[in-house]
Write an enzyme that holds these catalytic residues in place. Sequence first.
Site, PDB file in Angstrom:
ATOM      1  N   HIS A  91       0.836  -1.214   0.000  1.00 40.71           N
ATOM      2  CA  HIS A  91       0.000   0.000   0.000  1.00 40.71           C
ATOM      3  C   HIS A  91       0.864   1.255   0.000  1.00 40.71           C
ATOM      4  CE1 HIS A  91      -3.027  -2.833   2.165  1.00 40.71           C
ATOM      5  NE2 HIS A  91      -2.877  -3.134   0.889  1.00 40.71           N
ATOM      6  N   HIS A 251      -9.548  -1.882  -4.248  1.00 44.66           N
ATOM      7  CA  HIS A 251      -8.386  -2.247  -3.432  1.00 44.66           C
ATOM      8  C   HIS A 251      -7.462  -3.208  -4.176  1.00 44.66           C
ATOM      9  CE1 HIS A 251      -5.806  -2.521  -0.012  1.00 44.66           C
ATOM     10  NE2 HIS A 251      -5.689  -3.806  -0.314  1.00 44.66           N
ATOM     11  N   ASP A 255      -3.510  -2.673  -4.869  1.00 45.80           N
ATOM     12  CA  ASP A 255      -2.447  -3.665  -4.668  1.00 45.80           C
ATOM     13  C   ASP A 255      -1.627  -3.850  -5.944  1.00 45.80           C
ATOM     14  OD1 ASP A 255      -2.973  -4.296  -2.008  1.00 45.80           O
ATOM     15  OD2 ASP A 255      -4.231  -6.026  -2.481  1.00 45.80           O
ATOM     16  N   HIS A 278      -0.894 -10.856  -5.113  1.00 41.78           N
ATOM     17  CA  HIS A 278       0.511 -10.414  -5.097  1.00 41.78           C
ATOM     18  C   HIS A 278       1.430 -11.404  -5.831  1.00 41.78           C
ATOM     19  CE1 HIS A 278      -0.900  -7.515  -2.261  1.00 41.78           C
ATOM     20  NE2 HIS A 278      -1.198  -8.425  -1.364  1.00 41.78           N
TER      21      HIS A 278
HETATM   22 ZN   LIG Z   1      -3.818  -4.701  -0.157  1.00 40.75          ZN
END
Ligand SMILES: [Zn+2]
Length: 315
Positions: A91, A251, A255, A278
Amino acid sequence: MIAEIKTLTAYKNCEKTLQNAIPCVGIGLHGGQKVRMTLKPAPVGHGIVFKRVDVTDKDNLVPVSYETVVDTRMCTCVGNKDGVTVGTIEHLMAALAGFGITNILIELNGAEVPVMDGSAMDFVTLIECAGIVKQDAPLKAVKILKDVSFEDENGAGVCLYPSEKDLSIDFMIDFKQSRVIGRQEYSIVLTERTFKDSVAYARTFGFAQEVEMLRAMGLGRGGSLDNVVVVEGDMVLNKEGLRSENEFVVHKTLDAVGDLYQLGMPIIGCFSGVKSGHMHTNALLRKLMADKSAYEIVNADDYEESLFQSRKASA
Ligand SMILES: [Zn+2]
């Protein structure tokens, strides 16, 4: 240190750092410990580097790169050769990407970037309070030349493909187990303005039934309704509700912005994420950088110049 930082505006697109150092205190999402973090100006060519000031017997510098990412299970974690790590960087990385900060030293007295409210809003405020300075070096960018993709066995995947614009991002999520999330799609062309106004606010989210499992794994100890949107069945447990109906997919976009900035420079191209996380984005960057025919490092100024000329020629 600040005096060493030469500022000049000879280039339209330059490397950037902070004008002043700025501290903050918060808790780590997974470890639950209180962490003090200070963002500090850094010279041209420095890159984005974490410094674990609580580590004195080993190398305590952890540079951010797609190659220094050591864990992507619940967050993005970077580490150095001595095994010193910094977790939950994504973030803060998104806020640095949003402002185009290329050189910064981030001092921490713990192993995790504070989660703040689970979004990037506090990092945006910190960076704005510290001020941003242009530096005497042209900004480099990664221009995507051909499609590169990465997909897992469950159909989640990511792709980068060529485009003549700034980085544009498409994201799709599909959570069949909860109607409050469901299927959501989001698209944005990333600029300082769009990041700050439309992306930075979106908080991280999780499912109530995952909380016990995460705690058993030693993760999520700092997580609470103050910094995570918690979903149970078709309900959001946070009293204040959602900040927007599509906060979840926004969100995921946040990311992706943070994870793509592991390259340390902007991307000229399009990114598409489908139910990805991720791990996928980091695997994609590794695949991209391993294929020299898939990208070129361009001078962001030259690129804008040639784009301008080709527009004039086609007009
Ligand atoms: Zn996140």
